[in-house]
Design a protein around this motif. Sequence first.
Motif, PDB file in Angstrom:
ATOM      1  N   LYS A 119       0.825  -1.209   0.000  1.00  0.00           N
ATOM      2  CA  LYS A 119       0.000   0.000   0.000  1.00  0.00           C
ATOM      3  C   LYS A 119       0.859   1.260   0.000  1.00  0.00           C
ATOM      4  O   LYS A 119       0.635   2.203  -0.765  1.00  0.00           O
ATOM      5  CB  LYS A 119      -0.952   0.009   1.206  1.00  0.00           C
ATOM      6  N   GLU A 120       1.876   1.283   0.883  1.00  0.00           N
ATOM      7  CA  GLU A 120       2.728   2.465   0.975  1.00  0.00           C
ATOM      8  C   GLU A 120       3.573   2.655  -0.291  1.00  0.00           C
ATOM      9  O   GLU A 120       3.872   3.781  -0.670  1.00  0.00           O
ATOM     10  CB  GLU A 120       3.628   2.374   2.210  1.00  0.00           C
ATOM     11  N   PHE A 121       3.944   1.538  -0.932  1.00  0.00           N
ATOM     12  CA  PHE A 121       4.687   1.675  -2.193  1.00  0.00           C
ATOM     13  C   PHE A 121       3.812   2.335  -3.253  1.00  0.00           C
ATOM     14  O   PHE A 121       4.268   3.232  -3.982  1.00  0.00           O
ATOM     15  CB  PHE A 121       5.168   0.312  -2.685  1.00  0.00           C
ATOM     16  N   LYS A 122       2.568   1.920  -3.353  1.00  0.00           N
ATOM     17  CA  LYS A 122       1.648   2.522  -4.325  1.00  0.00           C
ATOM     18  C   LYS A 122       1.436   4.006  -4.037  1.00  0.00           C
ATOM     19  O   LYS A 122       1.485   4.843  -4.942  1.00  0.00           O
ATOM     20  CB  LYS A 122       0.298   1.791  -4.301  1.00  0.00           C
ATOM     21  N   VAL A 123       1.208   4.310  -2.754  1.00  0.00           N
ATOM     22  CA  VAL A 123       0.995   5.710  -2.364  1.00  0.00           C
ATOM     23  C   VAL A 123       2.244   6.537  -2.642  1.00  0.00           C
ATOM     24  O   VAL A 123       2.169   7.632  -3.212  1.00  0.00           O
ATOM     25  CB  VAL A 123       0.618   5.800  -0.866  1.00  0.00           C
ATOM     26  N   SER A 124       3.399   6.007  -2.235  1.00  0.00           N
ATOM     27  CA  SER A 124       4.651   6.755  -2.412  1.00  0.00           C
ATOM     28  C   SER A 124       4.971   6.974  -3.893  1.00  0.00           C
ATOM     29  O   SER A 124       5.496   8.026  -4.276  1.00  0.00           O
ATOM     30  CB  SER A 124       5.809   6.023  -1.724  1.00  0.00           C
ATOM     31  N   PHE A 125       4.634   5.988  -4.721  1.00  0.00           N
ATOM     32  CA  PHE A 125       4.891   6.122  -6.161  1.00  0.00           C
ATOM     33  C   PHE A 125       4.072   7.276  -6.734  1.00  0.00           C
ATOM     34  O   PHE A 125       4.604   8.114  -7.486  1.00  0.00           O
ATOM     35  CB  PHE A 125       4.532   4.809  -6.879  1.00  0.00           C
ATOM     36  N   LEU A 126       2.791   7.349  -6.386  1.00  0.00           N
ATOM     37  CA  LEU A 126       1.931   8.429  -6.882  1.00  0.00           C
ATOM     38  C   LEU A 126       2.392   9.791  -6.368  1.00  0.00           C
ATOM     39  O   LEU A 126       2.470  10.767  -7.126  1.00  0.00           O
ATOM     40  CB  LEU A 126       0.481   8.170  -6.456  1.00  0.00           C
ATOM     41  N   VAL A 127       2.687   9.836  -5.068  1.00  0.00           N
ATOM     42  CA  VAL A 127       3.154  11.096  -4.467  1.00  0.00           C
ATOM     43  C   VAL A 127       4.466  11.537  -5.091  1.00  0.00           C
ATOM     44  O   VAL A 127       4.651  12.721  -5.437  1.00  0.00           O
ATOM     45  CB  VAL A 127       3.308  10.935  -2.939  1.00  0.00           C
ATOM     46  N   ALA A 128       5.399  10.587  -5.255  1.00  0.00           N
ATOM     47  CA  ALA A 128       6.726  10.917  -5.794  1.00  0.00           C
ATOM     48  C   ALA A 128       6.639  11.400  -7.241  1.00  0.00           C
ATOM     49  O   ALA A 128       7.355  12.338  -7.633  1.00  0.00           O
ATOM     50  CB  ALA A 128       7.631   9.686  -5.703  1.00  0.00           C
ATOM     51  N   ILE A 129       5.767  10.792  -8.039  1.00  0.00           N
ATOM     52  CA  ILE A 129       5.599  11.216  -9.435  1.00  0.00           C
ATOM     53  C   ILE A 129       5.159  12.670  -9.501  1.00  0.00           C
ATOM     54  O   ILE A 129       5.728  13.491 -10.244  1.00  0.00           O
ATOM     55  CB  ILE A 129       4.551  10.322 -10.150  1.00  0.00           C
ATOM     56  N   ILE A 130       4.129  13.017  -8.709  1.00  0.00           N
ATOM     57  CA  ILE A 130       3.602  14.386  -8.740  1.00  0.00           C
ATOM     58  C   ILE A 130       4.635  15.386  -8.242  1.00  0.00           C
ATOM     59  O   ILE A 130       4.871  16.432  -8.866  1.00  0.00           O
ATOM     60  CB  ILE A 130       2.314  14.469  -7.899  1.00  0.00           C
ATOM     61  N   LEU A 131       5.289  15.088  -7.127  1.00  0.00           N
ATOM     62  CA  LEU A 131       6.284  16.011  -6.572  1.00  0.00           C
ATOM     63  C   LEU A 131       7.466  16.203  -7.518  1.00  0.00           C
ATOM     64  O   LEU A 131       7.948  17.339  -7.708  1.00  0.00           O
ATOM     65  CB  LEU A 131       6.787  15.493  -5.225  1.00  0.00           C
ATOM     66  N   SER A 132       7.932  15.127  -8.118  1.00  0.00           N
ATOM     67  CA  SER A 132       9.109  15.238  -8.997  1.00  0.00           C
ATOM     68  C   SER A 132       8.774  15.998 -10.287  1.00  0.00           C
ATOM     69  O   SER A 132       9.604  16.773 -10.771  1.00  0.00           O
ATOM     70  CB  SER A 132       9.667  13.846  -9.317  1.00  0.00           C
ATOM     71  N   ILE A 133       7.567  15.786 -10.840  1.00  0.00           N
ATOM     72  CA  ILE A 133       7.174  16.520 -12.055  1.00  0.00           C
ATOM     73  C   ILE A 133       7.059  18.013 -11.769  1.00  0.00           C
ATOM     74  O   ILE A 133       7.578  18.845 -12.518  1.00  0.00           O
ATOM     75  CB  ILE A 133       5.841  15.969 -12.612  1.00  0.00           C
ATOM     76  N   VAL A 134       6.373  18.338 -10.666  1.00  0.00           N
ATOM     77  CA  VAL A 134       6.227  19.758 -10.288  1.00  0.00           C
ATOM     78  C   VAL A 134       7.591  20.388 -10.046  1.00  0.00           C
ATOM     79  O   VAL A 134       7.861  21.520 -10.486  1.00  0.00           O
ATOM     80  CB  VAL A 134       5.332  19.894  -9.030  1.00  0.00           C
ATOM     81  N   ASN A 135       8.466  19.658  -9.383  1.00  0.00           N
ATOM     82  CA  ASN A 135       9.799  20.188  -9.093  1.00  0.00           C
ATOM     83  C   ASN A 135      10.622  20.384 -10.369  1.00  0.00           C
ATOM     84  O   ASN A 135      11.330  21.388 -10.525  1.00  0.00           O
ATOM     85  CB  ASN A 135      10.537  19.257  -8.135  1.00  0.00           C
ATOM     86  N   PHE A 136      10.519  19.427 -11.303  1.00  0.00           N
ATOM     87  CA  PHE A 136      11.251  19.544 -12.562  1.00  0.00           C
ATOM     88  C   PHE A 136      10.804  20.786 -13.331  1.00  0.00           C
ATOM     89  O   PHE A 136      11.638  21.567 -13.820  1.00  0.00           O
ATOM     90  CB  PHE A 136      11.036  18.290 -13.418  1.00  0.00           C
ATOM     91  N   LEU A 137       9.488  20.980 -13.446  1.00  0.00           N
ATOM     92  CA  LEU A 137       8.957  22.145 -14.175  1.00  0.00           C
ATOM     93  C   LEU A 137       9.356  23.450 -13.498  1.00  0.00           C
ATOM     94  O   LEU A 137       9.687  24.433 -14.162  1.00  0.00           O
ATOM     95  CB  LEU A 137       7.433  22.043 -14.282  1.00  0.00           C
ATOM     96  N   ARG A 138       9.339  23.435 -12.169  1.00  0.00           N
ATOM     97  CA  ARG A 138       9.718  24.650 -11.423  1.00  0.00           C
ATOM     98  C   ARG A 138      11.174  25.008 -11.681  1.00  0.00           C
ATOM     99  O   ARG A 138      11.498  26.168 -11.956  1.00  0.00           O
ATOM    100  CB  ARG A 138       9.483  24.405  -9.919  1.00  0.00           C
ATOM    101  N   LEU A 139      12.058  24.005 -11.596  1.00  0.00           N
ATOM    102  CA  LEU A 139      13.489  24.268 -11.795  1.00  0.00           C
ATOM    103  C   LEU A 139      13.796  24.645 -13.241  1.00  0.00           C
ATOM    104  O   LEU A 139      14.581  25.570 -13.507  1.00  0.00           O
ATOM    105  CB  LEU A 139      14.308  23.035 -11.401  1.00  0.00           C
ATOM    106  N   TYR A 140      13.171  23.957 -14.171  1.00  0.00           N
ATOM    107  CA  TYR A 140      13.518  24.148 -15.592  1.00  0.00           C
ATOM    108  C   TYR A 140      13.002  25.480 -16.135  1.00  0.00           C
ATOM    109  O   TYR A 140      13.701  26.161 -16.892  1.00  0.00           O
ATOM    110  CB  TYR A 140      12.957  22.987 -16.423  1.00  0.00           C
ATOM    111  N   TYR A 141      11.807  25.856 -15.733  1.00  0.00           N
ATOM    112  CA  TYR A 141      11.193  27.052 -16.322  1.00  0.00           C
ATOM    113  C   TYR A 141      11.245  28.297 -15.442  1.00  0.00           C
ATOM    114  O   TYR A 141      11.290  29.415 -15.955  1.00  0.00           O
ATOM    115  CB  TYR A 141       9.733  26.760 -16.676  1.00  0.00           C
ATOM    116  N   LEU A 142      11.233  28.125 -14.133  1.00  0.00           N
ATOM    117  CA  LEU A 142      11.138  29.289 -13.259  1.00  0.00           C
ATOM    118  C   LEU A 142      12.456  29.694 -12.620  1.00  0.00           C
ATOM    119  O   LEU A 142      12.629  30.841 -12.214  1.00  0.00           O
ATOM    120  CB  LEU A 142      10.115  29.022 -12.144  1.00  0.00           C
ATOM    121  N   GLU A 143      13.417  28.757 -12.534  1.00  0.00           N
ATOM    122  CA  GLU A 143      14.666  29.082 -11.848  1.00  0.00           C
ATOM    123  C   GLU A 143      15.880  28.844 -12.747  1.00  0.00           C
ATOM    124  O   GLU A 143      16.947  28.528 -12.266  1.00  0.00           O
ATOM    125  CB  GLU A 143      14.784  28.256 -10.556  1.00  0.00           C
ATOM    126  N   MET A 144      15.682  28.997 -14.051  1.00  0.00           N
ATOM    127  CA  MET A 144      16.772  28.730 -14.986  1.00  0.00           C
ATOM    128  C   MET A 144      17.937  29.705 -14.813  1.00  0.00           C
ATOM    129  O   MET A 144      19.075  29.377 -15.122  1.00  0.00           O
ATOM    130  CB  MET A 144      16.259  28.791 -16.427  1.00  0.00           C
TER     131      MET A 144
END
Length: 451
Positions: free
Chosen positions: A352-377
Amino acid sequence: MKNILLDLIKEKKFNKLKEELIKLNPVTISEIISGVPTREETIIYRLLPKELAVRSFSYLESEEQLRLITSFSTGETTELIDELFFDDLIDLIEEMPANIVTKILQASTFENRKKINHFLSYPEESAGSLMTTEYLSLKEDMSIGEALKYIRRTGKNSESIYTAYITDKSKKLLGVLSLRSIILSELDQQISDIYKSDDIVTVNTLDDQEIIADKFKKYDLISIPVVDLEGRLTGIITIDDIVEVIEEENTEDMQKMAAINPLTDKYMDVNSLDMAKKRIPWLLILMISASFTSGVIGKYEHTLALLPILNGFIPLLMDTAGNSGAQTSTLVIRELSLGNIGVGDWFKIMIKEFKVSFLVAIILSIVNFLRLYYLEMTLFGRVNKFEIAFVVSFTLFFTVVLAKLVGALLPLGAQKLKLDPALMAGPLITTIVDVLALIVYFYLITTFMPV
């Protein structure tokens, strides 16, 4: 109300004061007594009718009880002891200093002193130390009419009459019978025909208070019989006592989760030195544990010197990992304490925690990637911004997954080892996942950004 009562004392209108006090609930009276000077609290207490005075006394904090008993005459002390329920008397003795305990014992009858000594021999936080001997006991050969007469005659001295306990001549518990069943039965019916003898929920005198609290919650009880190893009824524990136990256990767990050795007294009653002693051990452990974090960073200081921008993302990764692990550990610890999950469920929990962590990690990492790439270049200068954003976000993904799995696994491991799962809460989880986050971070840096 308190000011009105104090004005009546100043004006010496004691009859009016007594009339006002009689209208109040014992809890309200105890709150008023706690908030007035010693002279006034003694006056208020002595104006109360005997039964109301004793009930109000049982709700007072130990400091107020001590002040009142110190001012009592021998007769007043004897009167108090005679009227207090026995479990409240034991609680009082356990809280009082030696000179007051001596005063109480001197005012007690020989029979009471024997009972007190017997109760104090039970381990602290056991069923024996919590129970009262003032319960309603009936014989199975009684009729309902005889039982009702007996209840009217003796019920005043029982802490609870909602449940009657059926015993034989040797006090062995045969069954239980609710007051509802007694009232709704015909007067000529026999107790033996209607009492419940199957699946009686009991506790042993040596059972821990956590076990007792779990049974109260599981079976929705208002009282529970306490039996010895031979099945003889020795007392009962009522819901008011177990509510205090649940509050104490929850407070203790919260303190452990904050990396503090549990306090034995209220916050304001603990002096600064004792408070520091409670906090220092875990702070030392966590401080020494944090040296692993320093060791990981020191191992890669050459890489950080060549790409100093990488330093700026370490707090982000460590904080997110720590928060993720703390979320999971808090949830798992709570579910373990409620009995909703157990060590045997570890595989289901991890899936259960692996499934939850996978979903949470996907969203956090995508948001973080977009923030770093476009807003803090602008932060990256000549460094490849895609590589930086990718490595940091990829690290974030793995650390969130690891943190949540570790946050679930550690409390389960503690439970398996017969330790309190609350020990594996926030601070300890954070320290462990911080190290894991840094190891993953630097591994991915050296893999995707060779310098």
